[in-house]
Design a protein around this motif. Sequence first.
Motif, short mmCIF file in Angstrom:
data_model
loop_
_atom_site.label_atom_id
_atom_site.label_comp_id
_atom_site.label_asym_id
_atom_site.label_seq_id
_atom_site.Cartn_x
_atom_site.Cartn_y
_atom_site.Cartn_z
N PHE A 99 0.82 -1.22 0.00
CA PHE A 99 0.00 0.00 0.00
C PHE A 99 0.85 1.27 0.00
CE2 PHE A 99 -3.45 -2.68 2.24
CZ PHE A 99 -4.06 -2.97 1.04
N LYS A 100 2.10 1.13 -0.46
CA LYS A 100 2.98 2.30 -0.32
C LYS A 100 2.52 3.50 -1.14
CE LYS A 100 6.65 0.94 -3.61
NZ LYS A 100 6.25 -0.41 -4.04
N GLU A 101 1.77 3.23 -2.21
CA GLU A 101 1.26 4.33 -3.04
C GLU A 101 0.04 5.00 -2.40
OE1 GLU A 101 2.66 5.17 -6.05
OE2 GLU A 101 4.19 3.60 -5.78
N PHE A 102 -0.48 4.38 -1.36
CA PHE A 102 -1.69 4.92 -0.75
C PHE A 102 -1.35 5.53 0.60
CE2 PHE A 102 -2.89 1.64 -3.65
CZ PHE A 102 -4.04 2.10 -4.26
N ASP A 103 -2.13 6.48 0.97
CA ASP A 103 -1.82 7.18 2.20
C ASP A 103 -2.59 6.55 3.36
OD1 ASP A 103 -0.83 9.06 3.88
OD2 ASP A 103 -2.39 10.54 3.43
N PHE A 104 -2.29 5.27 3.63
CA PHE A 104 -3.02 4.57 4.69
C PHE A 104 -2.22 4.58 5.98
CE2 PHE A 104 -5.02 1.53 1.34
CZ PHE A 104 -5.88 2.54 0.95
N LYS A 105 -2.95 4.63 7.09
CA LYS A 105 -2.29 4.48 8.39
C LYS A 105 -2.41 3.01 8.80
CE LYS A 105 -1.32 8.84 9.02
NZ LYS A 105 -1.53 9.08 7.57
N ILE A 106 -1.28 2.37 8.95
CA ILE A 106 -1.26 0.94 9.26
C ILE A 106 -0.57 0.72 10.60
CG2 ILE A 106 -0.56 -1.33 8.40
CD1 ILE A 106 -0.41 -0.13 5.61
N GLU A 107 -1.18 -0.09 11.46
CA GLU A 107 -0.56 -0.37 12.75
C GLU A 107 -0.49 -1.87 13.01
OE1 GLU A 107 0.95 1.56 14.76
OE2 GLU A 107 0.23 3.59 14.32
N LEU A 108 0.49 -2.22 13.83
CA LEU A 108 0.68 -3.63 14.20
C LEU A 108 0.39 -3.80 15.68
CD1 LEU A 108 1.87 -6.48 13.43
CD2 LEU A 108 4.08 -5.58 14.19
N ILE A 109 -0.44 -4.75 16.01
CA ILE A 109 -0.71 -5.03 17.42
C ILE A 109 -0.40 -6.49 17.72
CG2 ILE A 109 -2.51 -5.29 19.18
CD1 ILE A 109 -3.68 -2.80 18.44
N THR A 110 0.58 -6.72 18.57
CA THR A 110 0.87 -8.09 18.99
C THR A 110 1.01 -8.11 20.50
OG1 THR A 110 3.26 -7.79 18.88
CG2 THR A 110 2.18 -8.54 16.87
N GLY A 111 1.16 -9.31 21.04
CA GLY A 111 1.25 -9.45 22.49
C GLY A 111 2.51 -8.82 23.07
N SER A 112 3.54 -8.65 22.25
CA SER A 112 4.80 -8.16 22.81
C SER A 112 4.90 -6.63 22.81
CB SER A 112 5.98 -8.77 22.05
OG SER A 112 5.92 -8.43 20.70
N LEU A 113 3.82 -6.00 22.44
CA LEU A 113 3.79 -4.53 22.48
C LEU A 113 3.79 -4.05 23.93
CD1 LEU A 113 3.53 -2.86 19.90
CD2 LEU A 113 1.09 -2.62 20.37
N LYS A 114 4.56 -2.99 24.20
CA LYS A 114 4.56 -2.44 25.57
C LYS A 114 3.20 -1.82 25.86
CE LYS A 114 9.41 -1.41 26.33
NZ LYS A 114 9.86 -1.18 24.95
N LYS A 115 2.84 -1.83 27.13
CA LYS A 115 1.51 -1.36 27.52
C LYS A 115 1.24 0.07 27.05
CE LYS A 115 -1.30 -3.09 31.20
NZ LYS A 115 -1.49 -3.28 32.64
N SER A 116 2.25 0.92 27.29
CA SER A 116 2.07 2.33 26.94
C SER A 116 1.92 2.51 25.42
CB SER A 116 3.24 3.16 27.46
OG SER A 116 4.44 2.61 26.94
N GLN A 117 2.74 1.76 24.69
CA GLN A 117 2.66 1.84 23.23
C GLN A 117 1.28 1.40 22.77
OE1 GLN A 117 5.97 -0.89 22.59
NE2 GLN A 117 6.72 0.50 21.00
#
Length: 685
Positions: A338-356
């Motif tokens: 999707f690099k040509e598109f202006d999308f906001k993409i996020e990754l959520i996994t178990g190893s993410l810090k709480k604050s993040q």
Amino acid sequence: MKDELLKKVQFLKGVGPKWAKRLAKLNIETVYDLLYYFPREYEDRSKITPIKYTQIGEKVTFKAKVIKKEYKKIRNNFDIFKVTFSDDTDTVNGIWYNQSYLRDVFVEGDFYLLSGKISKKNWRKYKRKEMNNPVYEKLDGSSSVLNTGRIVPIYALTEGLSQRRLRRVMANALKNYLSYLDDKLPDFIQNKYNFPDIKTAILGMHFPKNNGHQKSSRQKLAFEEFFYLQLYALNKKEKNKNYEGIKHKYMGKYENEFLSQLDFDLTSAQKRVWREIRQDMERSEEMSRLLQGDVGSGKTIIAALALLESINNNYQGVFMAPTEILAEQHYLNFIELFKEFDFKIELITGSLKKSQRKKIEERITGGKVDLIIGTHALFQESLEYKKLALVVIDEQHRFGVEQRHRLKEKGDSPDFLIMTATPIPRSMAMLIYGDLDLSVIDEMPPGRKTIATFWRRKNRRKKIYAFLKDKIDEGRQGYIVCPLIEFSEEMPHLTSAEDLYEELKNSFFADYKLALLHSGIKADEKKEIMLKFRNGEIDILVATTVIEVGVDVSNASIMIIENAERFGLAQLHQLRGRVGRGEHQSFCILISDPPGEEAEQRLEIMCSSSDGFFIAEKDLKMRGPGEFFGTRQHGIDDLKVGSLTEDQPILEKARNEADNLLSISNWEKKYNELKKIIDQIELKI
Ligand code: ADP
Ligand code: MG
């Protein structure tokens, strides 16, 4: 069901508490359970041959009269009982050991039916026709014969329960209770297929009059089982359609833009399934669609198209993967796609810090994120979406139905696209995913070469490594998969990833770049290893099955699997699917010393076929449905008669009829019994 059928077997004639206990081991508690406890096979002992014409060494049945009895006590705990039978053409001896009670069973001058083999050895030695332990049945003209002289049922037994006993109990139950069984199958179906009525069918399963009787009984009962399960699934699917879902508008402009930046064209199978999915998304009913396609068939692009459509409709999309490695990979992949598109993409996994995590969640809730990629962590209660329209689940077989529904509850009936690389045989899919619509990518992208697959003994390792070396020197990369992370005392014959990694790094592949990957490695480190492998900075990945699903590095063309006998067919196929993803000829080498018959069969199937559907079909046959799917669900474990591999035509008919029935207006009232049955299935599943 009539009360009589719910009576405990203990109170049946000839049962009592002791036998009831044994029957309970076979899950037989009530009369109904008993009547539905079907033989595992039959033996045709209906053909009666005069003794004179019997073949030595063959199973035979004849009718003869007792002319002589001899009982000999050889030792304290050993006796022989010999009966001579005659049928006017010849004589034969029946011999029993340690069954002195038979002295009263056989009466001189009376007639009996006998089945068994005439011993070759004794015939050669003494020219005498003798049978050890033949099956016998006294002909007294009053009661019917159960054990020979007919097609005889052979049941799966439990300790302390004999075929004779069970047949006797069964025959009594049939005599006294068959009349309480009622047909539940609607008459119009019953008549259309000319099925025997339920009483005839149950009788035909246990004591068939002839082969035809058994066959038609089996067909009817198999049909019935499939019919109810299909009725349940299709009814549920119908109900899903009643939820008001999201109506996507087709965004052809963006689609063309997206497709034109790919360096390949969609295969016609990809085009077809995308059309099917698009049409669902554009309808207001919510989509529940299963996208099935063999490993490497290109499902990700289809998911991307669907997500693109949702996002361009100003909604959020979710993509869920079964492991962190995969979520990570898809995240990188989608950023690229999707690099040509202006999308906001996020990754959520178990190893993410709480604050993040909290920050990301806030942005999701605030509608500032378009595409969320993640693992199970996406289910967490705290996460609220702003306008979720599409949920894509990759590799469905790792997610339970339960989890699917949980995610569903988070949005206003988002569309669901479930992707699986497990090429479930069609018959299986119809039952397990009966409530989903099915799209199948049945074509591989062009130019893919079959992965050459070989089975080699352990002592050929040197040669195999030399081969791997050659390929790396040509610029390729490879995987070596081991069944264990670290050495195990209990299973010393299994190669562990840690040991092999150490060994190879310090000897054979000292000049090459190796990395170790398994579930014990920290998420960050894993991420880095995968990135390096992708970028070609690592030559060989020594790993466990963490790489089983979805890992996609097209330059990797060698897959070596240690102790290949330890893996099931589906797993081997998945692992092998990690190579053969680019233009290079790929290889899969299964290392295993002769492993026993069943494992050998698996290895041979792998060497001879790369067709995921074919392999899945074999797998289902070898393991049976419960094992195959991993969990007990969907009622397929309750199938007593129907076979998912053998009864495809019956299953198709059952599905059609279930479909027809549901289209009858007010069917629930008209066929109240059926409604009750599917409500019961609902309770069980
Ligand atoms: P899977 O169905 O196993 O998830 P992927 O979607 O990961 O398969 O696709 C496997 C590889 O094939 C990817 O590298 C992808 O870019 C490529 N691919 C997908 N569709 C096509 C196509 N139509 N032609 C050529 N390559 C394709
Ligand atoms: Mg995939």
